[in-house]
Design an enzyme around this catalytic site. Structure first.
Site, PDB file in Angstrom:
ATOM      1  N   PRO A  17       0.789  -1.220   0.000  1.00  0.00           N
ATOM      2  CA  PRO A  17       0.000   0.000   0.000  1.00  0.00           C
ATOM      3  C   PRO A  17       0.830   1.284   0.000  1.00  0.00           C
ATOM      4  CG  PRO A  17      -0.136  -1.113   2.119  1.00  0.00           C
ATOM      5  CD  PRO A  17       0.532  -2.056   1.172  1.00  0.00           C
ATOM      6  N   ASN A  18       0.305   2.243  -0.726  1.00  0.00           N
ATOM      7  CA  ASN A  18       0.839   3.610  -0.816  1.00  0.00           C
ATOM      8  C   ASN A  18       2.120   3.734  -1.634  1.00  0.00           C
ATOM      9  OD1 ASN A  18      -1.244   4.810   0.862  1.00  0.00           O
ATOM     10  ND2 ASN A  18      -0.287   3.708   2.554  1.00  0.00           N
ATOM     11  N   ARG A  25       5.189  11.010  -2.468  1.00  0.00           N
ATOM     12  CA  ARG A  25       4.861  10.650  -1.080  1.00  0.00           C
ATOM     13  C   ARG A  25       6.064  10.889  -0.171  1.00  0.00           C
ATOM     14  NH1 ARG A  25       4.631   4.511   1.296  1.00  0.00           N
ATOM     15  NH2 ARG A  25       3.892   5.062   3.371  1.00  0.00           N
ATOM     16  N   TYR A  30      11.094   8.789   1.555  1.00  0.00           N
ATOM     17  CA  TYR A  30      11.116   7.702   0.569  1.00  0.00           C
ATOM     18  C   TYR A  30      11.847   8.052  -0.723  1.00  0.00           C
ATOM     19  CZ  TYR A  30       7.657   5.821   3.784  1.00  0.00           C
ATOM     20  OH  TYR A  30       7.036   5.349   4.916  1.00  0.00           O
ATOM     21  N   ASN A  81       8.007  -5.387  -1.022  1.00  0.00           N
ATOM     22  CA  ASN A  81       7.942  -4.270  -0.081  1.00  0.00           C
ATOM     23  C   ASN A  81       6.504  -4.237   0.400  1.00  0.00           C
ATOM     24  OD1 ASN A  81       7.781  -1.965   1.404  1.00  0.00           O
ATOM     25  ND2 ASN A  81       8.909  -0.682  -0.039  1.00  0.00           N
ATOM     26  N   ALA A  84       3.103  -0.747   5.006  1.00  0.00           N
ATOM     27  CA  ALA A  84       2.716  -0.826   6.422  1.00  0.00           C
ATOM     28  C   ALA A  84       2.249  -2.221   6.837  1.00  0.00           C
ATOM     29  CB  ALA A  84       1.642   0.209   6.720  1.00  0.00           C
ATOM     30  N   GLU A 105      12.468  -9.295   1.743  1.00  0.00           N
ATOM     31  CA  GLU A 105      11.672  -8.128   2.154  1.00  0.00           C
ATOM     32  C   GLU A 105      12.534  -6.885   1.998  1.00  0.00           C
ATOM     33  OE1 GLU A 105      10.167  -8.529   6.188  1.00  0.00           O
ATOM     34  OE2 GLU A 105      10.154  -6.352   6.421  1.00  0.00           O
ATOM     35  N   HIS A 107      12.730  -2.443   2.124  1.00  0.00           N
ATOM     36  CA  HIS A 107      12.160  -1.158   2.530  1.00  0.00           C
ATOM     37  C   HIS A 107      13.057  -0.040   2.042  1.00  0.00           C
ATOM     38  CE1 HIS A 107       9.271  -3.151   5.082  1.00  0.00           C
ATOM     39  NE2 HIS A 107      10.258  -3.934   5.492  1.00  0.00           N
ATOM     40  N   ARG A 114      13.101   4.542  12.704  1.00  0.00           N
ATOM     41  CA  ARG A 114      11.851   5.305  12.621  1.00  0.00           C
ATOM     42  C   ARG A 114      10.976   5.062  13.861  1.00  0.00           C
ATOM     43  NH1 ARG A 114       9.127   4.927   6.950  1.00  0.00           N
ATOM     44  NH2 ARG A 114       8.095   6.777   7.849  1.00  0.00           N
TER      45      ARG A 114
END
Ligand code: DQA
Length: 153
Positions: A17-18, A25, A30, A81, A84, A105, A107, A114
């Protein structure tokens, strides 16, 4: 003896998502690279490494899970990725485990630098490894790592 051409490795690339909003964004977190730009860089790397990519993005947990079910017999590895969903989706974790595929995975941001809720991945235990914090290059590092595993096994 004749040399056999190297078989093409099939890899599923899933963006959660996103991530469709990359480029605009929170660029300070990012980066400025768009999702299309990342996909282009991945596709070029794949071509250079005798691999073909099946790339999907969804904002919906169920669609990501359905895609894993649909593609599990057609690919040899997963680059993901999860956005969330990384931090709380046991359903996505179970789906990755169910595929039996080696998964990496990735990111863009360093999730360990964070907010506390981002510092835990419920998916990491069912992945071969995780790459976090290198911006769009996390995907490149991740695909190289995944192909090293698939093509040397
Ligand atoms: C992310 C990190 C997640 O915490 C966040 O929800 C994202 C992007 C990353 O690539 O840094 O959507 O997965």
């Amino acid at each position: 003896m004749d040399q056999q051409p190297a078989a093409t490795s099939q890899v599923l690339v899933l963006h959660g998502p996103n991530l469709n909003l990359l480029g605009t964004r929170e660029p300070e977190v990012y980066g400025h690279q768009t999702l299309a730009g990342i996909n282009q860089a991945l596709t070029e790397l794949a071509a250079a490494r005798q691999a073909a990519l099946h790339i999907r993005q969804s904002n919906h947990e169920g669609v990501l899970i359905d895609t894993l079910h649909e593609m599990r017999g057609q690919v040899q590895g997963l680059l993901i990725n999860p956005g969330a969903f990384t931090h709380y989706s046991y359903a996505l974790r179970d789906a990755i485990a169910a595929t039996g595929l080696p998964a990496v995975e990735v990111h863009l941001s360093n999730i360990y630098a964070r907010e506390p809720f981002r510092q835990h991945s419920v998916l990491a235990p069912v992945c071969v490894g995780q790459i976090s914090g290198f911006g769009w290059r996390s995907y490149i590092l991740g695909l190289n790592a995944l192909l090293d595993i698939i093509q040397n096994s």
